[in-house]
Design a protein around this motif. Structure first.
Motif, PDB file in Angstrom:
ATOM      1  N   GLU A  38       0.862  -1.185   0.000  1.00 11.22           N
ATOM      2  CA  GLU A  38       0.000   0.000   0.000  1.00 11.22           C
ATOM      3  C   GLU A  38       0.897   1.233   0.000  1.00 11.22           C
ATOM      4  O   GLU A  38       2.030   1.196   0.456  1.00 11.22           O
ATOM      5  CB  GLU A  38      -0.957  -0.028   1.191  1.00 11.22           C
ATOM      6  CG  GLU A  38      -0.303  -0.074   2.565  1.00 11.22           C
ATOM      7  CD  GLU A  38      -0.013   1.301   3.116  1.00 11.22           C
ATOM      8  OE1 GLU A  38      -0.587   2.280   2.594  1.00 11.22           O
ATOM      9  OE2 GLU A  38       0.783   1.401   4.060  1.00 11.22           O
ATOM     10  N   LYS A  39       0.378   2.359  -0.524  1.00 12.84           N
ATOM     11  CA  LYS A  39       1.228   3.469  -0.939  1.00 12.84           C
ATOM     12  C   LYS A  39       1.438   4.577   0.089  1.00 12.84           C
ATOM     13  O   LYS A  39       2.010   5.608  -0.243  1.00 12.84           O
ATOM     14  CB  LYS A  39       0.656   4.094  -2.214  1.00 12.84           C
ATOM     15  CG  LYS A  39       0.705   3.176  -3.422  1.00 12.84           C
ATOM     16  CD  LYS A  39       0.210   3.905  -4.657  1.00 12.84           C
ATOM     17  CE  LYS A  39       0.338   3.062  -5.901  1.00 12.84           C
ATOM     18  NZ  LYS A  39      -0.105   3.805  -7.105  1.00 12.84           N
ATOM     19  N   SER A  40       1.004   4.392   1.318  1.00 10.60           N
ATOM     20  CA  SER A  40       1.158   5.467   2.297  1.00 10.60           C
ATOM     21  C   SER A  40       2.611   5.695   2.688  1.00 10.60           C
ATOM     22  O   SER A  40       2.962   6.734   3.230  1.00 10.60           O
ATOM     23  CB  SER A  40       0.343   5.150   3.556  1.00 10.60           C
ATOM     24  OG  SER A  40       0.941   4.074   4.273  1.00 10.60           O
ATOM     25  N   TRP A  97      -3.400  -0.183  -6.052  1.00  3.52           N
ATOM     26  CA  TRP A  97      -3.613   0.540  -4.804  1.00  3.52           C
ATOM     27  C   TRP A  97      -3.870   2.015  -5.103  1.00  3.52           C
ATOM     28  O   TRP A  97      -3.317   2.571  -6.044  1.00  3.52           O
ATOM     29  CB  TRP A  97      -2.374   0.476  -3.921  1.00  3.52           C
ATOM     30  CG  TRP A  97      -2.149  -0.778  -3.148  1.00  3.52           C
ATOM     31  CD1 TRP A  97      -1.242  -1.760  -3.432  1.00  3.52           C
ATOM     32  CD2 TRP A  97      -2.799  -1.173  -1.932  1.00  3.52           C
ATOM     33  NE1 TRP A  97      -1.294  -2.746  -2.478  1.00  3.52           N
ATOM     34  CE2 TRP A  97      -2.237  -2.408  -1.546  1.00  3.52           C
ATOM     35  CE3 TRP A  97      -3.801  -0.605  -1.145  1.00  3.52           C
ATOM     36  CZ2 TRP A  97      -2.642  -3.087  -0.399  1.00  3.52           C
ATOM     37  CZ3 TRP A  97      -4.213  -1.272  -0.001  1.00  3.52           C
ATOM     38  CH2 TRP A  97      -3.636  -2.497   0.362  1.00  3.52           C
ATOM     39  N   SER A  98      -4.662   2.653  -4.259  1.00  2.00           N
ATOM     40  CA  SER A  98      -4.754   4.106  -4.283  1.00  2.00           C
ATOM     41  C   SER A  98      -3.767   4.672  -3.274  1.00  2.00           C
ATOM     42  O   SER A  98      -3.276   3.959  -2.392  1.00  2.00           O
ATOM     43  CB  SER A  98      -6.176   4.571  -3.927  1.00  2.00           C
ATOM     44  OG  SER A  98      -6.394   4.472  -2.522  1.00  2.00           O
ATOM     45  N   ASP A  99      -3.474   5.972  -3.388  1.00  3.65           N
ATOM     46  CA  ASP A  99      -2.601   6.619  -2.414  1.00  3.65           C
ATOM     47  C   ASP A  99      -3.256   6.699  -1.044  1.00  3.65           C
ATOM     48  O   ASP A  99      -2.588   6.952  -0.044  1.00  3.65           O
ATOM     49  CB  ASP A  99      -2.232   8.031  -2.881  1.00  3.65           C
ATOM     50  CG  ASP A  99      -1.339   8.025  -4.113  1.00  3.65           C
ATOM     51  OD1 ASP A  99      -0.736   6.968  -4.394  1.00  3.65           O
ATOM     52  OD2 ASP A  99      -1.246   9.063  -4.789  1.00  3.65           O
ATOM     53  N   ALA A 100      -4.576   6.503  -1.007  1.00  3.73           N
ATOM     54  CA  ALA A 100      -5.328   6.610   0.245  1.00  3.73           C
ATOM     55  C   ALA A 100      -5.579   5.252   0.901  1.00  3.73           C
ATOM     56  O   ALA A 100      -6.407   5.143   1.803  1.00  3.73           O
ATOM     57  CB  ALA A 100      -6.658   7.318  -0.007  1.00  3.73           C
ATOM     58  N   GLY A 101      -4.902   4.204   0.439  1.00  4.09           N
ATOM     59  CA  GLY A 101      -5.013   2.905   1.093  1.00  4.09           C
ATOM     60  C   GLY A 101      -6.200   2.070   0.672  1.00  4.09           C
ATOM     61  O   GLY A 101      -6.693   1.250   1.451  1.00  4.09           O
ATOM     62  N   LYS A 102      -6.677   2.251  -0.563  1.00  2.00           N
ATOM     63  CA  LYS A 102      -7.759   1.413  -1.085  1.00  2.00           C
ATOM     64  C   LYS A 102      -7.186   0.478  -2.149  1.00  2.00           C
ATOM     65  O   LYS A 102      -6.469   0.911  -3.045  1.00  2.00           O
ATOM     66  CB  LYS A 102      -8.877   2.266  -1.690  1.00  2.00           C
ATOM     67  CG  LYS A 102      -9.614   3.158  -0.701  1.00  2.00           C
ATOM     68  CD  LYS A 102     -10.744   3.899  -1.402  1.00  2.00           C
ATOM     69  CE  LYS A 102     -11.537   4.773  -0.435  1.00  2.00           C
ATOM     70  NZ  LYS A 102     -10.778   5.968  -0.018  1.00  2.00           N
ATOM     71  N   PRO A 144      -5.698  11.098  -6.930  1.00  2.00           N
ATOM     72  CA  PRO A 144      -4.745  11.130  -5.818  1.00  2.00           C
ATOM     73  C   PRO A 144      -5.382  11.032  -4.434  1.00  2.00           C
ATOM     74  O   PRO A 144      -4.780  10.478  -3.512  1.00  2.00           O
ATOM     75  CB  PRO A 144      -4.038  12.476  -6.012  1.00  2.00           C
ATOM     76  CG  PRO A 144      -4.107  12.708  -7.487  1.00  2.00           C
ATOM     77  CD  PRO A 144      -5.443  12.176  -7.909  1.00  2.00           C
ATOM     78  N   ASP A 145      -6.606  11.563  -4.280  1.00  2.00           N
ATOM     79  CA  ASP A 145      -7.249  11.502  -2.967  1.00  2.00           C
ATOM     80  C   ASP A 145      -8.050  10.221  -2.759  1.00  2.00           C
ATOM     81  O   ASP A 145      -8.640  10.009  -1.695  1.00  2.00           O
ATOM     82  CB  ASP A 145      -8.153  12.716  -2.747  1.00  2.00           C
ATOM     83  CG  ASP A 145      -9.299  12.792  -3.764  1.00  2.00           C
ATOM     84  OD1 ASP A 145      -9.421  11.885  -4.605  1.00  2.00           O
ATOM     85  OD2 ASP A 145     -10.060  13.779  -3.703  1.00  2.00           O
ATOM     86  N   GLY A 146      -8.087   9.345  -3.768  1.00  4.38           N
ATOM     87  CA  GLY A 146      -8.757   8.060  -3.623  1.00  4.38           C
ATOM     88  C   GLY A 146     -10.267   8.117  -3.625  1.00  4.38           C
ATOM     89  O   GLY A 146     -10.925   7.151  -3.228  1.00  4.38           O
ATOM     90  N   SER A 191      -4.483  13.354 -13.625  1.00  3.67           N
ATOM     91  CA  SER A 191      -3.572  14.458 -13.331  1.00  3.67           C
ATOM     92  C   SER A 191      -3.382  14.558 -11.820  1.00  3.67           C
ATOM     93  O   SER A 191      -4.108  13.941 -11.039  1.00  3.67           O
ATOM     94  CB  SER A 191      -4.140  15.772 -13.875  1.00  3.67           C
ATOM     95  OG  SER A 191      -5.389  16.069 -13.261  1.00  3.67           O
ATOM     96  N   SER A 192      -2.407  15.351 -11.396  1.00  2.00           N
ATOM     97  CA  SER A 192      -2.080  15.442  -9.974  1.00  2.00           C
ATOM     98  C   SER A 192      -3.215  16.022  -9.139  1.00  2.00           C
ATOM     99  O   SER A 192      -3.314  15.745  -7.941  1.00  2.00           O
ATOM    100  CB  SER A 192      -0.817  16.290  -9.779  1.00  2.00           C
ATOM    101  OG  SER A 192      -1.007  17.594 -10.317  1.00  2.00           O
ATOM    102  N   ASP A 193      -4.102  16.824  -9.766  1.00  6.45           N
ATOM    103  CA  ASP A 193      -5.234  17.368  -9.017  1.00  6.45           C
ATOM    104  C   ASP A 193      -6.497  16.523  -9.178  1.00  6.45           C
ATOM    105  O   ASP A 193      -7.542  16.838  -8.603  1.00  6.45           O
ATOM    106  CB  ASP A 193      -5.523  18.816  -9.424  1.00  6.45           C
ATOM    107  CG  ASP A 193      -5.901  18.959 -10.901  1.00  6.45           C
ATOM    108  OD1 ASP A 193      -6.040  17.922 -11.596  1.00  6.45           O
ATOM    109  OD2 ASP A 193      -6.045  20.110 -11.358  1.00  6.45           O
ATOM    110  N   GLY A 194      -6.428  15.446  -9.974  1.00  3.52           N
ATOM    111  CA  GLY A 194      -7.555  14.543 -10.136  1.00  3.52           C
ATOM    112  C   GLY A 194      -8.669  15.052 -11.020  1.00  3.52           C
ATOM    113  O   GLY A 194      -9.721  14.417 -11.121  1.00  3.52           O
TER     114      GLY A 194
END
Length: 211
Positions: A38-40, A97-102, A144-146, A191-194
């Motif tokens: 996971e990506k945290s 994985w998402s950056d938010a742990g999903k 990025p925010d999942g 993109s980085s802002d989703g």
């Protein structure tokens, strides 16, 4: 720590000194298609995903065993080889994985499943769910925010967004490939802002899909 799965489907967890921390035999009839932490950055869990076998989750905080996740079920007993063949309802062909742990698993029947590490909630799409695809999931990406998930298949690109918690019941955007475009969707990226999405299908590139 480093996770390694060999051709015999033996999973090994090795620390930075090379010491073996844990090993487990995954179903030998399966094929591992994804192996990732996971990506945290905390390395809270390692996921090894097999075709037909689901996801095998190893937690450094509970290093004595591995949990198997098949959609809505968790088990600390790894499936026997003979059972893998009968697990056709959960034929996984893509994972990320998402950056938010999903953790998302895309299935061969066009459904997808999500497990949220933080809340331990699970979700699995169903036959009449608007986010379900007609074909196998071939690629995917998280914002990025999942909070949103883009999934591609042979003929479609869909972006799903949650209504509440782990209930992914809404389709925020949809794109059908034109007839004659071969190869299906191969890669999607936010993109980085989703707010923007790029998608690659066959020899075509779709840029700047605004959400």
């Amino acid at each position: 720590m480093l996770g390694v799965v060999d051709r015999s489907q033996l999973l090994r967890i090795i620390d930075k000194t090379g010491q073996l921390l844990y090993r487990v035999q995954l179903p030998a009839e399966g094929t591992t298609i994804f192996l990732g932490w996971e990506k945290s950055g905390a390395g809270a869990v390692l996921a090894a995903v097999q075709r037909l076998g689901g996801a095998f989750l190893w937690f450094p905080a509970r290093p004595e065993n591995v949990q198997q996740w098949e959609g809505m079920q968790f088990s600390t007993k790894v499936l026997k080889n003979s059972l893998v063949k009968r697990n056709s309802h959960f034929d996984t062909c893509f994972a990320c994985w998402s950056d938010a742990g999903k953790l998302m698993l895309g299935l061969a029947d066009g459904n997808f499943a999500i497990w949220d590490l933080g809340s331990n909630e699970t979700f699995m799409s169903r036959t009449h769910f608007p986010g379900k695809h007609r074909n196998a999931i071939t690629c995917g990406a998280w914002t990025p925010d999942g909070t949103s998930l883009a999934l591609g298949s042979a003929t479609q690109l869909k972006v799903s967004a949650p209504i509440a918690n782990a209930s992914w019941e809404g389709t925020a955007a949809k794109l059908d490939l034109a007839a004659g475009v071969s190869g299906g969707f191969q890669k999607v990226s936010f993109s980085s802002d989703g707010r923007m999405l790029a998608a690659f299908a066959g020899l075509s590139v779709f840029r700047g899909l605004t959400l």
